[in-house]
Design a protein around this motif. Sequence first.
Motif, PDB file in Angstrom:
ATOM      1  N   LEU D 554      37.975  48.286  47.226  1.00 25.05           N
ATOM      2  CA  LEU D 554      38.967  48.685  46.232  1.00 25.05           C
ATOM      3  C   LEU D 554      39.377  47.546  45.318  1.00 25.05           C
ATOM      4  N   LEU D 555      39.488  46.356  45.889  1.00 24.53           N
ATOM      5  CA  LEU D 555      40.067  45.270  45.104  1.00 24.53           C
ATOM      6  C   LEU D 555      39.112  44.105  44.906  1.00 24.53           C
ATOM      7  N   VAL D 556      38.549  43.627  45.991  1.00 29.38           N
ATOM      8  CA  VAL D 556      37.795  42.378  45.878  1.00 29.38           C
ATOM      9  C   VAL D 556      36.555  42.561  45.025  1.00 29.38           C
ATOM     10  N   ARG D 557      35.808  43.615  45.343  1.00 30.68           N
ATOM     11  CA  ARG D 557      34.573  43.792  44.572  1.00 30.68           C
ATOM     12  C   ARG D 557      34.830  44.098  43.104  1.00 30.68           C
ATOM     13  N   PRO D 558      35.786  44.991  42.820  1.00 22.84           N
ATOM     14  CA  PRO D 558      36.074  45.181  41.396  1.00 22.84           C
ATOM     15  C   PRO D 558      36.484  43.893  40.707  1.00 22.84           C
ATOM     16  N   PHE D 559      37.244  43.076  41.427  1.00 18.57           N
ATOM     17  CA  PHE D 559      37.656  41.817  40.817  1.00 18.57           C
ATOM     18  C   PHE D 559      36.445  40.940  40.524  1.00 18.57           C
ATOM     19  N   PHE D 560      35.568  40.851  41.499  1.00 23.64           N
ATOM     20  CA  PHE D 560      34.393  40.019  41.271  1.00 23.64           C
ATOM     21  C   PHE D 560      33.500  40.611  40.190  1.00 23.64           C
ATOM     22  N   TRP D 561      33.495  41.935  40.153  1.00 25.38           N
ATOM     23  CA  TRP D 561      32.741  42.580  39.081  1.00 25.38           C
ATOM     24  C   TRP D 561      33.332  42.187  37.729  1.00 25.38           C
ATOM     25  N   LEU D 562      34.646  42.253  37.651  1.00 25.71           N
ATOM     26  CA  LEU D 562      35.339  41.880  36.419  1.00 25.71           C
ATOM     27  C   LEU D 562      35.024  40.437  36.056  1.00 25.71           C
ATOM     28  N   VAL D 563      35.066  39.598  37.087  1.00 19.96           N
ATOM     29  CA  VAL D 563      34.785  38.186  36.855  1.00 19.96           C
ATOM     30  C   VAL D 563      33.373  38.012  36.328  1.00 19.96           C
ATOM     31  N   ARG D 564      32.451  38.756  36.918  1.00 19.49           N
ATOM     32  CA  ARG D 564      31.069  38.612  36.492  1.00 19.49           C
ATOM     33  C   ARG D 564      30.905  39.108  35.055  1.00 19.49           C
ATOM     34  N   VAL D 565      31.568  40.207  34.784  1.00 16.81           N
ATOM     35  CA  VAL D 565      31.447  40.756  33.430  1.00 16.81           C
ATOM     36  C   VAL D 565      32.012  39.785  32.408  1.00 16.81           C
ATOM     37  N   CYS D 566      33.136  39.196  32.756  1.00 16.84           N
ATOM     38  CA  CYS D 566      33.802  38.322  31.789  1.00 16.84           C
ATOM     39  C   CYS D 566      33.229  36.924  31.770  1.00 16.84           C
TER      40      CYS D 566
ATOM     41  N   VAL E 299      46.068  37.051  32.009  1.00 20.52           N
ATOM     42  CA  VAL E 299      45.102  37.680  32.908  1.00 20.52           C
ATOM     43  C   VAL E 299      43.695  37.208  32.595  1.00 20.52           C
ATOM     44  N   TYR E 300      43.374  37.226  31.323  1.00 16.24           N
ATOM     45  CA  TYR E 300      42.008  36.900  30.938  1.00 16.24           C
ATOM     46  C   TYR E 300      41.680  35.451  31.267  1.00 16.24           C
ATOM     47  N   GLY E 301      42.622  34.570  30.955  1.00 14.92           N
ATOM     48  CA  GLY E 301      42.400  33.159  31.269  1.00 14.92           C
ATOM     49  C   GLY E 301      42.190  32.959  32.752  1.00 14.92           C
ATOM     50  N   ALA E 302      42.997  33.653  33.525  1.00 17.42           N
ATOM     51  CA  ALA E 302      42.890  33.472  34.965  1.00 17.42           C
ATOM     52  C   ALA E 302      41.562  34.005  35.478  1.00 17.42           C
ATOM     53  N   VAL E 303      41.173  35.161  34.991  1.00 17.55           N
ATOM     54  CA  VAL E 303      39.919  35.746  35.471  1.00 17.55           C
ATOM     55  C   VAL E 303      38.751  34.837  35.108  1.00 17.55           C
ATOM     56  N   LEU E 304      38.790  34.322  33.877  1.00 19.39           N
ATOM     57  CA  LEU E 304      37.684  33.468  33.475  1.00 19.39           C
ATOM     58  C   LEU E 304      37.703  32.138  34.193  1.00 19.39           C
ATOM     59  N   ALA E 305      38.907  31.640  34.448  1.00 18.67           N
ATOM     60  CA  ALA E 305      38.980  30.395  35.209  1.00 18.67           C
ATOM     61  C   ALA E 305      38.283  30.590  36.542  1.00 18.67           C
ATOM     62  N   PHE E 306      38.516  31.746  37.111  1.00 25.06           N
ATOM     63  CA  PHE E 306      37.916  32.037  38.409  1.00 25.06           C
ATOM     64  C   PHE E 306      36.394  32.033  38.309  1.00 25.06           C
ATOM     65  N   ALA E 307      35.886  32.412  37.166  1.00 25.09           N
ATOM     66  CA  ALA E 307      34.441  32.578  37.051  1.00 25.09           C
ATOM     67  C   ALA E 307      33.701  31.279  36.766  1.00 25.09           C
ATOM     68  N   ALA E 433      46.940  31.844  41.922  1.00 26.04           N
ATOM     69  CA  ALA E 433      46.609  31.426  43.277  1.00 26.04           C
ATOM     70  C   ALA E 433      45.113  31.536  43.483  1.00 26.04           C
ATOM     71  N   ALA E 434      44.545  32.617  42.977  1.00 20.39           N
ATOM     72  CA  ALA E 434      43.118  32.806  43.195  1.00 20.39           C
ATOM     73  C   ALA E 434      42.307  31.679  42.571  1.00 20.39           C
ATOM     74  N   TYR E 435      42.599  31.345  41.294  1.00 20.77           N
ATOM     75  CA  TYR E 435      41.721  30.338  40.691  1.00 20.77           C
ATOM     76  C   TYR E 435      42.020  28.936  41.189  1.00 20.77           C
ATOM     77  N   SER E 436      43.286  28.649  41.456  1.00 23.63           N
ATOM     78  CA  SER E 436      43.584  27.303  41.953  1.00 23.63           C
ATOM     79  C   SER E 436      42.923  27.077  43.296  1.00 23.63           C
ATOM     80  N   LEU E 437      43.016  28.084  44.145  1.00 20.42           N
ATOM     81  CA  LEU E 437      42.475  27.885  45.479  1.00 20.42           C
ATOM     82  C   LEU E 437      40.961  27.910  45.471  1.00 20.42           C
ATOM     83  N   ILE E 438      40.377  28.715  44.603  1.00 27.52           N
ATOM     84  CA  ILE E 438      38.918  28.715  44.581  1.00 27.52           C
ATOM     85  C   ILE E 438      38.423  27.363  44.105  1.00 27.52           C
TER      86      ILE E 438
END
Lengths: 501, 101, 163, 619, 510
Positions: D554-566, E299-307, E433-438
């Motif tokens: 529900l959460l982790v995979r969609p998040f990683f999917w989002l991360v991959r997409v972005c 949100v976007y910055g955080a998600v991309l930071a994670f990536a 938290a997610a990106y800092s810890l990763i």
Amino acid sequence: MNGIALLPLLPILITSATIVVAMLAVAFRRHHWWNATVVAIGLNLALLASAWLLLPEFLVRFLPQFAGAAGAPVIPRAETPLLVVDAYSAFYMSLVLATALATATLSYAYMEGHKGNREEVYLLLALSALGGLVMACSRHFASFFVGLELLSLPLYGMIGYLVKERRSLEAAMKYLVLSAAASAFILFGMALVYAQTGSLLFTEIGERAGGFAGPDHSMLLVGGALILVGIAFKLSLAPFHLWTPDVYEGAPAPVVAYLSTASKTAVFAVLLRYFVEAKAYRYGGLLDVMTVLAVLSIVLGNVLALMQDNIKRLLGYSSIAHFGYILAAFIAAGPLAVEAVGVYLLTYVVTNLAAFGVVTLMSSPYGEHDADALWDYRGLFWRRPNLSAILTVALLSLAGIPMTAGFIGKFYVFAAGVDKRLWVLMGAVAFGSAIGLFYYLRAMAQLYLRAPWVRKYSAPLDWAQGAGGVMLLALMILMLVLGVFPSPFIAIVQASGLAGQ
Amino acid sequence: MIVPFEQVLFVSGVLFVLGLMGILIRRNILFVLMSIEVMMNSAALAFVAAGNRWGQPDGQIMFILILTLAASEASVGLALVLQIFRRFKTLDTDAASEMKG
Amino acid sequence: MDLVFWIPALVAIVATLLAVTNYNPVHGLLYLIVSLLAVALIFFRLGAPFAGILEVIVYAGAIVVLFVFVVMMLNLGDAVVEQEKRWLKPRVWAGPAVLCGVLIVELWRVVWPAGATHPLSDAVIDAPHVGVALFGPYLLAVELASMMLLAALVAAFHLGRHD
Amino acid sequence: MYDLLFLVFALPLAGFLILAFGRGRLGENGAAAVGVGSVGGAALVTAGLVAQFLGHPPDGGAYTQVLWDWMKVGGFTPHFALRLDGLSLTMLGVITGVGFMIHLFASWYMRGDDGYSRFFSYMNLFVASMVFLVLGDNLLFLYFGWEGVGLCSFLLIGFWYKDAANGSAARKAFIVTRVGDTFMAIGLFWLFRSLGTLDIQQVLQLAPQAFDSESGRQAVRGIALLLLGGAVGKSAQLPLQTWLPDAMAGPTPVSALIHAATMVTAGVYLIARTHVLFELAPDVQHLVGVVGAVTLLLAGFTALVQTDIKRVLAYSTMSQIGYMFLALGAGAWSAAIFHLMTHAFFKALLFLSAGAVILACHHEQDIRKMGGLRKTLPLAFWCFVVGGGALAAVPYITAGFYSKDEILWQAYAGGHMDLFLAGLFGALLTSIYTTRLILVVFFGEEKTHAHAGHGVSYWLPLAVLLVLSTFVGGLIHPPLEGVLPAAPGEGGGAAQLGIEALSGSVAIGGILVTALVYFTRPRALLALAQAPAAQAVRRFWFSAFGFDWLYDRLLVRPFFWLVRVCSGDLFDQAIGTIPELLRHANVLSTRTQTGRMRWYAASFAAGAVLIVAAVMFRG
Amino acid sequence: MILVLLFMLPFVGGFLCWQTERFGRGLPRWVALGTMVVVLGMTLYLWATGDYSVTLLGPEHHWVHEYQLAWIPRFGISFHLALDGLSLILVGLTGLLGIMAVACSWREVQRHVGFFHLNLLWNLGGVIGVFMAMDLFLFFFFWEMMLVPMYFLIALWGHNAPGGKGRVYAATKFFIFTQASGLLMLLAIIGLVFVHYQATRVITFDYPVLLHTPMGPQAEWWLMLGFFVAFAVKLPVVPLHSWLPDAHSQAPTAGSVDLAGVLLKTAAYGLLRFSLPLFPHASAQFAPVAMWLGVLGIVYGAVLAFAQNDIKRLVAYTSISHMGFVLVGIYAGTDQAMQGAVINMLAHGISAGGLFILCGEVYERLHTRDLREMGGLWSRFPFLPPIVLFFAAASLGLPGLGNFVGEFLVLLGTFRAHPLIALCSASGLVLAAAYSLIMMQRAFYGPPKGDEPLEDMNYRELATMMSLMAILLLLGIYPQPVLDVARAPVQAVQELYQSATGLLSQAGAP
């Protein structure tokens, strides 16, 4: 005409005298330094004379406490049937003369390495400058036309000066043919205007044109349009710009410095005066056409320059864009527009001279082929820091970065445009400036990158001791002063506003 | 019947356009220079016609100035032609198109 | 129809057309001379005898002769004619011709607006009139024209040098 | 004495700083002395405070020590202030007392580890943060401690950083609790929006009037829900419970201190602290109970089938905290805190002795590989017996019985039959899995050779906690009167006795039945376990009802999917088309620069034609 | 006069750096360090001696320090410098991070040391000018002036990240983005001046005078947009952010510190100083859009930071996320949110600066910034990992550190006015938290890739880090001095803005 009445024509007279003296000097004995010096002295005197014409007006505006010392302002000094010498023309005469002087200095550095006749270039330069002076003062189609041709004809010789160079000849041919065609357009346009109004005098045209209505003044309009076509060619506005890069590339560097500054300045001066005095601003059609030309020039000039690897071509494209910007200010009309055009031309001239000056100095010792590839400039900063600094400042100024002259110019364009709410044009200017940055930075970055290979083209180590080097350093300082403390220059330009506004 | 002055202007316009066409279609630079002369001449004709309309000498004076220009232009142009022929061994304008891009 | 005007005008147009389209440079120059002479006739019709004479003397007599000299110097012969034939294909001239046609139509529309016609005057402005004006208000232009000729001289001298 | 309150956090904080900056230079003994000593000092101060508090209670039952103004922004003026009342005193006692014991034990347990002083620095920081949490007199300060303990938890779970799995577990723990924390933070924003303050006492005073309207009730319901969100995150209740079992990746004393005795009970503390808000939102309060009940059942079932000794204990912790939530939901505030305390005792005991077992078995945690340890590890065995007894709430002799019974009684008395029945069933489960654990580990055949530990830091903490887990612990009554409202069924008499008997018999029954089956019918049990249906159930329970799986989908995979997409930065790519376009434009326009003069002239003519046309038509 | 001194110092110092290089490579560093120490010292002196509680944005505006000199009278442009609390704080930050930037390039920069410091100091000088300019022309002047040195810093001393597009590309991208948007701002400035001129027949670029320009709603809207775009690019706001990761990842450490720590702040400052007070109504109207953009950025910055795999890019994207909070805070319009934004600016400057310095130090030792090639570093340094942890904790908003105060105040204040936006912004806490810890985990956890211990931080590095940590901590537990200084100007803006939003009556709480 008595002597006093001739006084205001002094710059023109001195320049003419210089030409005669220089011709005699060349005929008497060919000697590079000596002949160049004769021309330089003459041009200096002419410059002093025209500056003297401007001085009272300037003092009144900038240092009122000293205004009395320079005598009462007497401008407009003279209105012969063909020429008028007012502050406006004095300013543009000064600009043309200063440019010619700078070109002479650069040419001296450049021609030292040239094998063949080196002396005629000064003669041609002085002749061309005379044409510029005439245009700056012109108030009549005859003087306009003669001035324009006097400006252009020597240029054919100058562009093709390196007669052994195929590229130089090719450039001369292209310029000659197209320029002559443009002259023909201008002439035909003048003829149409004359046919409709019965006058060749700008002001009279303006007065008489007021009386026409409906389809009656179509001849006048189309005449104006044909003149515009010719002028657009001279100013290398799109879509009449195609010759520009080729001619810039082929012509000797100092000649390009002159071609891209003085000749265009003089043409712009007369265009502006024509539009103001002949009241051409009232024709929306013409202005619309000019708007299109400006936008096209800005976009095309910048886009064409993007990936250009030849610095002379690059500067050529950039000048297309810059005249688009100036035209944008021009279209705004009104006193602020006149001022904006003046300031922009001033900053543009200073900047372009510096840029081509560096190219000239880089190219001088070998004569045959200019150092025009960006490649040649790679890592220059680490070998010739001052020369690179000059070029850097020039490029930044062309890009319109604060602290340099170009910014003040751009600021003025924006001011003029915003004042009249020309949003489309202003948008184009902003867009063009933005993409323009790319190639200016691209060129600039080259100066600072490491260059591991042997540098084939390089300025002599003692370049800065020559007159050309000193002048370039002075130009750099001027660019910075203009950028940081523009007030006196603004005062000069303000002093030289057009009467009849 | 008296010719309207506009017809003279039109004739000069036709001549002008013919000159322009010469520039556009000829590859031989000699013809190109000739075409330029035609254009200049047509402008001169227009001036003289206009001078006739207004009964002024100014048109003819412009004609004289144009004449001067035409002569100057021709001389410089022909000098250039000689030089070009020497360097390029041809009068083809398209041959002299090293610079582009 | 004012034949005194229209005949030379037609001659001029036809001769010009032939001049710019001819394959042979010398023939082209001859047609050009015809055209210039025709224009000179028009000048006479326009009451400008001085201009007409100058046209004949300077234009046809001097400038075109200059061209002829160059043609002779360069020794352009039949090879050139062949070459011109190759160059002057419809594919080459069609586009420009259309463009020029449009321009002619435009000029026609401009200079010939319906109803607004000004008949030519028969007044003659002859040499004295012109001379007075030339050395009166146009004095400076004369001087500057001399400079222009000087410039042409210097430029031509430099460009035409043989070394 | 009250003036020394700040020392309770200052001492561990000082210990942290000394250990952090002096790392590597102190040696193991020095580090132990600083680490344990600072907490010991804090415990001593706490003892002094307890004595004083019981002897001479401060005015109004609470003492406030303002350290400094934190900030002053508009109307928002939180202080850095400590507030000592019965509730925080109880928590303080648990934190420093039990904390000290665990530190002491850890000084034995961690010996020889690379990060010895690092370990104690984290532990000290944790104690300091936890003290902040319970002493904070406003919710912002509480939040400060709340996050601090989260960080320490992260650090300690990932203490053995070389194993990437530990790092992931630590990250999971932090992020999952952070989700809860964020709910809580939003709750605080809402509170501030409604009341204009975050000072706990003011909130409690202002709340009844401020929320006395329809919209107010809506607001308080939302706030209470959000606070509950924070509490379930920290206390590993449904639906944010998944991090706790993984958190067992940390060293065992950490599990004892943080993931059993103190931090995970912070949620209980929070709800008790803000009880007024929950009372104003009765349906949310009931939800608290339901969450607790469901969690305790779910965790109980899961604990039944776990094979990792620490995971069994972890699920039992979840389940016990479920009891506390149940108590809160039933309005039995004091009972919840009481259970919190006794749970701290016996769960710490269980974890420590589990640690002893694990160490004795060379870091083996799988109970299937243990067995028959009662002879080699007698101390650990007895600790397990007592602690397990307390966990299963063996009547009258264990501390757990008193508190759990109290909870069940209050639930019953408050009319929450659903909660009561769940609790009762949970008690049965508890006794079953506890017995199973003890039997599997300590009885049967010996499968590994274990080494018993020795030394005072080994046995003393066990002994102390052992004692506290017996009825002795049940005698300690937290001084909560005046802080928390009285529960509905205070002093129940006969009915309470009946409930006691019922729950006691359930616990004993569970133990007996399990033992009986284990000793007499092991084969039947195995056979039952082999049945396919039972296997499926077992797998389902083993995975803790598939929450991890669910969240993964529900959460982790969609998040990683989002991360991959972005990951290529969509906007950057979008903007990148502009230079691309310009480059094309450049290429195209450069083609116009043919170098041919006739072409130039043609463009010239065309331009002229167009301009003339434009001027003619535009006029 | 002290203001002129303050802003001239870096320029003179920079020039000296350039010229002293011929006497030895070390000298420019010391000159630069000395200059920035003096700048910081002067700021502290100004702080200690000035009274920053009474700044008004009114006709009788009062600046704590002010200097005005006619410059281009033709357009009513003057050389007008002034200082109030907001400027003071940011100038102080510039001084501080200037010292850090000089310190962190001590060993990294070995080529053309003098020219490097010239660029660095001129850039900082431009920034200081931006923070003190009270004439719009002057402001724009400085705004653009700081770009060129930055361009050089990136283009000449930057890194060519593997797989990246090279430092010149990054520098050019940075330059074009900011310059192009700057042109729009210039248009807006001139537009504003002419609007003012048409209304009053006075042509001036003076900020206090222009504050009270009467204008129609449509004009206000467009002019505001012109300003906003420029600031949005620099801040950066998400769709316009794409220069930032490139610039950061290719820039030398000092450049990154400078960019993240100071340059981004100029945008937030610009919003607070110009965009809101000059166009309160349009800004109020625009606020929802701006805030949602801020949320998007968070949100976007955080998600991309994670990536990210490049640790500097990761930190760069976190900056985007953090500046999203600042944007939300500024437009939320409550006093808590605005002052929170100020604290956030400060704290982010320090924490991101610290992280970039640390990235630089890691790079110096490992010669890679790729997280995939790190792992298990914890055992190979004694001090660096916990310090990184500290800054990572700061960046994820751990209470007790400055970022927390900022973010909490922003969210607290925003929730009062726009609960939904605060709610969505708060998701940033989890993502942080997610990106800092990763980042921590990928770099420092896991099995080490090698055994030999790496060179640990020396005293210079430790000292810089310790001072940054101390400040961050102080900001976290006692931000009051900063809040006190910033309150007056921020409150003035806020009142102006709030009267436009009509929020004052709506918010129930005091």
